[in-house]
Scaffold this active site. Sequence first.
Site, mmCIF file in Angstrom:
data_model
loop_
_atom_site.group_PDB
_atom_site.id
_atom_site.type_symbol
_atom_site.label_atom_id
_atom_site.label_comp_id
_atom_site.label_asym_id
_atom_site.label_seq_id
_atom_site.Cartn_x
_atom_site.Cartn_y
_atom_site.Cartn_z
ATOM 1 N N GLU A 16 -4.777 2.409 -4.146
ATOM 2 C CA GLU A 16 -3.105 2.325 -4.088
ATOM 3 C C GLU A 16 -2.771 0.994 -3.608
ATOM 4 O OE1 GLU A 16 -4.390 4.813 -0.323
ATOM 5 O OE2 GLU A 16 -5.144 4.364 -2.349
ATOM 6 N N ASP A 29 0.757 -1.377 -0.036
ATOM 7 C CA ASP A 29 -0.017 0.120 0.035
ATOM 8 C C ASP A 29 0.997 0.997 -0.159
ATOM 9 O OD1 ASP A 29 -3.041 0.742 0.626
ATOM 10 O OD2 ASP A 29 -1.703 2.227 1.632
#
Length: 762
Positions: free
Chosen positions: A668, A625
């Site tokens: 993301e 992430d």
Amino acid sequence: MPMLHYFKQSFLLTQWLILGVALLTLGGATGFNLYVERNRTESREQARLLTQAQVIQENLEQNLVAVSQVLADLRKETQTQQPKADTGLNGRLSMLSDAMPGVRTLLLLDGDGKVFASNRPELLGGNFAYRDYFKAARQNPDPDRLFISAPFKTTLGIYGINVMRIISGTRGEFSGVIIATLDSEHFKTLLASVLYASDMWTAIAHGDGIQFLMVPEREDQPGKNLAQPGSFFTRHRDSGKETSFLTGIVYSTGEERMMALRSIQPAKLRQDKPLVVAVGRDLNIVFAAWRRDVQSQGGLFGLIAVSSSLGLFAYQRRQREFARREAEVAETLAASERFMKSLTDNIPGMVGYWTRELRCGFANKAYLEWFDKTPEQMRGIHIQDMMGDELFRKNEPFISAALRGERQRFERVLTKPDGSVGYTWAHYIPDFDGSEVRGFFVLVSDITDIKRTEFALAESEWKLKTIIEAEPECVKILAADGTLLQMNRAGLEMIEAESDSQVIGHKLTEIVAPQYREAFDNLNERVNRGESGTLEFEIVGLKGGQHWLDTHAVPMRDVSGRITGLLGVTRDITGRKQIERKLEQLAQTDFLTGLANRRHFMSLAEQELSRTTRYGGPLSVLMMDLDHFKNVNDTYGHKTGDMVLQRMATLCRKALRDIDAIGRMGGEEFAVVLAQTDRERALEVAERLRKAIFDAEVPLEQGVPLHFTVSIGLATLTNADTNFDTLLSQADQALYDAKQTGRNRVCAYAHRNSVSMNGHTP
């Protein structure tokens, strides 16, 4: 005569009846084919729209399940505490909202509707007791119910949907709600990802009928009430089914469309209201090609009907004229002398007799008519005077041979006195008196009609061959044993042959791809049994080119109905197959990064896990992430954020092996499956990737380049019975630990504890 006239009239009517039946059959076949094609088009589009709706449904269900779990966890943490402002709780909410791309806002409201915790500081202290969604939860304080609010305008002026759970007090009383507001921008991206045609739109509506989103966006759609009598939404809701496929006028837009609708209300979530996904296409565009086929085939049928009717009318008119002339000749012959009548009634064609001196001794009426002579003119005329010099020179060798006692037979083209051309078949038969030839008989048959029929047949064959050669698709004829007998130019080009001599006499199975030869032979066998059939298969041309072909084959029969071979029409569908493969690739790829999308990644991961379970060996999973990615979007804009995601994808491809599966899980968040990789090796790979990302930069149009970091969670397969969801959850827990312990680091999951490989924090 009246009876003969009756039979002729009956025969003419029969011809019209046959033509009418043929035209009705052709029209019926054309209409049925168009009907089948329309149903096929509708069924194909229905399947595609239902599939796209299912993609959205599955994604939304995953988001709702994730949000529901987060709300339940937060409620469990706060249920035993007195609701109050808590800075640490606000930070936790911010972290959770960042981790969930589908959630924009997280709120905790007390029993009076006042916000005491939120990931958005500007909302703290606000009171939303007047909101309908808060009232609905307070009036029905069911702690097991997941409340889905109707779309509403948020304080930021955009439409949102709240997903809520009740907070109960120590005595079970209503103490507040935990709210997650869905991010409309995230779901717009989801809706846009399933659009495969310019006339499509997708939408999400609340179970009460209030429109939430539509892509492409239309200003008048958010907040619109679709629950109107007869609307697609109402019909779908009233059906009680999870899935509906409808066509007609769309209430919200007034367009004529076909639409797939799916209700989203997983039983395990106990939602108070469902969400409804709609994916639609414009009916006019879907059936545009079919309507063009209707026009072209209808026009062709009309042309065939008119031309065949006119042709039959002309033919019958000519036949009536022939019949009339035959009647006149019959009447003239009836008035002739008995000898002439007897002779001409029994011997067709021209009959005559020429003496050794080449003088006419006899000529029947047909002879007279052919040369346009009267009986008086013909009697005693020299054959050269009757024929003319040119025809006499041509026939003189046959005349001389006949006078030598040799029978002669030959064909001749004659020009009549009126200038018309006729064709004859002549017999010169010597007339012997003992051994001496006194003259010769002439029997001449008028074969003009036969010749014209032969010419017409030859011309018809030439036209048919020309049409076949001009046909853009392959037309071929095979013998019963599969040997190629004939193929047009388009077919030769299709199989990369320079001339028919390369393939005539050979079997086409020689160029059929091995995996399709059995099916190809089965098709030939079916046709030899009198059936027809179609087949899609791949060939390797004579020059090595690979082509996909679609063939339709029917039996070839002789005049007795016996099957003598196969007639096939084949078209090259290589382009269509390439498009299908491209569409499949697009459906599996994240459009921004080029990596596998979540659904395709999960499929690749399950396959790799299955191989590992079956054959043994280690397997590791990374969950990644990007740190503070929301700040990147907020500070530099979504365009820069997209560049960061693309740079992230490029670094992953460079750092990892071809056998490793890489996927963008959403927002993301990325995931990697490291095949045949144990925990220690996986830690090395993850740390090397983290350092590469730390050292990377994204150039900006203005200012210094942008640097970014990533947190990585790692999990390794330790139990052969572990499913991939569990392995991914373990990696996600390790990722959570990496985030909690400072970001820009690698953490490995180990029996509920994470082992950290510290990366420096820039």
